[in-house]
Design a protein around this motif. Structure first.
Motif, short mmCIF file in Angstrom:
data_model
loop_
_atom_site.label_atom_id
_atom_site.label_comp_id
_atom_site.label_asym_id
_atom_site.label_seq_id
_atom_site.Cartn_x
_atom_site.Cartn_y
_atom_site.Cartn_z
N VAL A 222 0.84 -1.20 0.00
CA VAL A 222 0.00 0.00 0.00
C VAL A 222 0.88 1.25 0.00
CG1 VAL A 222 -1.64 1.37 1.36
CG2 VAL A 222 -2.00 -1.10 1.08
N VAL A 223 1.88 1.28 0.87
CA VAL A 223 2.79 2.43 0.93
C VAL A 223 3.53 2.60 -0.39
CG1 VAL A 223 4.78 3.44 2.09
CG2 VAL A 223 3.07 2.20 3.42
N LEU A 224 4.04 1.52 -0.94
CA LEU A 224 4.80 1.61 -2.18
C LEU A 224 3.93 2.06 -3.34
CD1 LEU A 224 6.98 -1.63 -1.86
CD2 LEU A 224 7.69 0.74 -1.49
N ALA B 191 2.61 -3.59 -7.48
CA ALA B 191 2.06 -3.80 -6.13
C ALA B 191 0.83 -4.72 -6.12
CB ALA B 191 1.75 -2.45 -5.48
N PRO B 192 -0.23 -4.40 -6.88
CA PRO B 192 -1.37 -5.33 -6.87
C PRO B 192 -1.05 -6.69 -7.47
CG PRO B 192 -1.71 -3.58 -8.48
CD PRO B 192 -0.52 -3.20 -7.68
N ALA B 193 -0.16 -6.70 -8.48
CA ALA B 193 0.23 -7.98 -9.07
C ALA B 193 0.98 -8.84 -8.05
CB ALA B 193 1.11 -7.74 -10.30
N ALA B 194 1.81 -8.19 -7.21
CA ALA B 194 2.55 -8.93 -6.19
C ALA B 194 1.63 -9.53 -5.15
CB ALA B 194 3.57 -8.01 -5.53
N LEU B 195 0.60 -8.79 -4.75
CA LEU B 195 -0.35 -9.33 -3.78
C LEU B 195 -1.10 -10.52 -4.38
CD1 LEU B 195 -1.58 -9.14 -1.00
CD2 LEU B 195 -3.25 -7.50 -1.89
N ALA B 196 -1.50 -10.39 -5.64
CA ALA B 196 -2.16 -11.51 -6.31
C ALA B 196 -1.22 -12.70 -6.41
CB ALA B 196 -2.62 -11.08 -7.71
N PHE C 84 5.02 -10.59 -15.00
CA PHE C 84 4.15 -10.80 -16.16
C PHE C 84 2.84 -10.01 -16.01
CE2 PHE C 84 0.63 -13.12 -18.17
CZ PHE C 84 1.04 -13.09 -19.48
N ALA C 85 2.17 -10.17 -14.86
CA ALA C 85 0.89 -9.50 -14.66
C ALA C 85 1.06 -7.99 -14.58
CB ALA C 85 0.22 -10.02 -13.38
N GLY C 86 2.09 -7.51 -13.87
CA GLY C 86 2.31 -6.08 -13.76
C GLY C 86 2.64 -5.46 -15.10
#
Length: 271
Positions: free
Chosen positions: A117-119, A246-251, A214-216
């Motif tokens: 979230v911060v990043l 960031a969202p790709a990493a969480l996924a 890939f997703a990012g």
């Protein structure tokens, strides 16, 4: 069976409240870290008039609503970003508590998600990914690897997964950036992205790194193309890649291994 002195829904309410409070601190980090300021001192104050924010004016979400989104001293508008980050952090902690409960997955996923979230917002605002977040989270990811259920295997296998993921994430992104600069003569990404991917690899392992990049990249390319007619941008304009990573990493943390397994089953169906 030993009963908890705080049964549900009290524990869920507590998780939500803790998440909201953490979100208030994350707002401080998002604002101050890119400016090189301390996140501890001075106490919270209005960036317009400098007036100190009293404790009852700093209650997550509620104070912003009560004040009508304005400073109590000078009536300058307070960005919706502040209650949004607080609410988002509260939702993250609550959701992971409801999903993972008292398992090791809860603190691992929560720490990782809140760092992201911060990043996301520091990169959105300043195209900067602070070392205080990326390197600290990298260290936490490696330290927690033994207990991280999102990594393959157990014990030392997870540790090697974390170190391997960190090396692959940083090395792969550094290599891509260096190749792009050599071929096109422009910077493709900053070194902050490299350190961010080392952090991602420490939490998600090599499979998570490949999923994240890939997703990012896929989503980033799609957004970049859409912005050309919408905002008059060109393909040479720099996009904050961390916002897509960031969202790709969480996924990747939550679903990367399942997606990879499904992909390989599709490529190699059983005989």
């Amino acid at each position: 069976v030993r009963m908890s002195p705080f049964p549900e829904p009290l524990l869920s309410i507590y998780a939500l409240l803790v998440g909201l409070i953490i979100g208030s601190f994350l707002n401080v980090c998002i604002y101050r870290l890119p400016l090189g300021k301390s996140v501890v001192r001075p106490p919270s104050h209005c960036p317009s008039c400098g007036a100190s924010i009293r404790w009852f004016q700093n209650i997550p979400v509620a104070s912003w609503v009560a004040l009508g989104g304005k400073c109590a001293g000078c009536s300058s508008p307070i960005s919706w970003r502040y209650p949004f980050v607080e609410a988002l952090s509260g939702a993250v902690v609550l959701a992971f508590w409801l999903i993972f409960g008292r398992s090791a997955a809860f603190p691992v996923a929560t720490v990782f998600a809140l760092a992201l979230v911060v990043l996301f917002f520091t990169d959105l605002d300043h195209q900067l990914l602070p070392d205080a977040v990326t390197l600290t989270s990298l260290g936490l990811g490696l330290a927690l690897a033994w207990f991280n259920p999102f990594l393959e295997g157990s014990g030392w296998q997870r540790v090697w997964q974390a170190f391997g993921g960190a090396a692959l994430g940083s090395g792969l992104l550094w290599g891509i950036g260096s190749l792009y600069k050599k071929l096109r003569g422009v910077e493709a990404m900053g070194f902050g992205d490299v350190k961010m991917m080392a952090m991602v690899g420490a939490f998600t392992g090599p499979v998570g790194v490949l999923f994240t990049i890939f997703a990012g990249s896929l989503v980033g390319a799609a957004v970049g193309i859409l912005l050309i007619p919408l905002r008059g941008r060109s393909l040479q304009d720099t996009l904050p890649f961390g916002c897509f990573l960031a969202p790709a990493a969480l996924a990747a943390l939550l679903y990367g291994r399942q997606v990879a397994d499904a992909y390989f089953r599709m490529l190699l169906p059983p005989l």
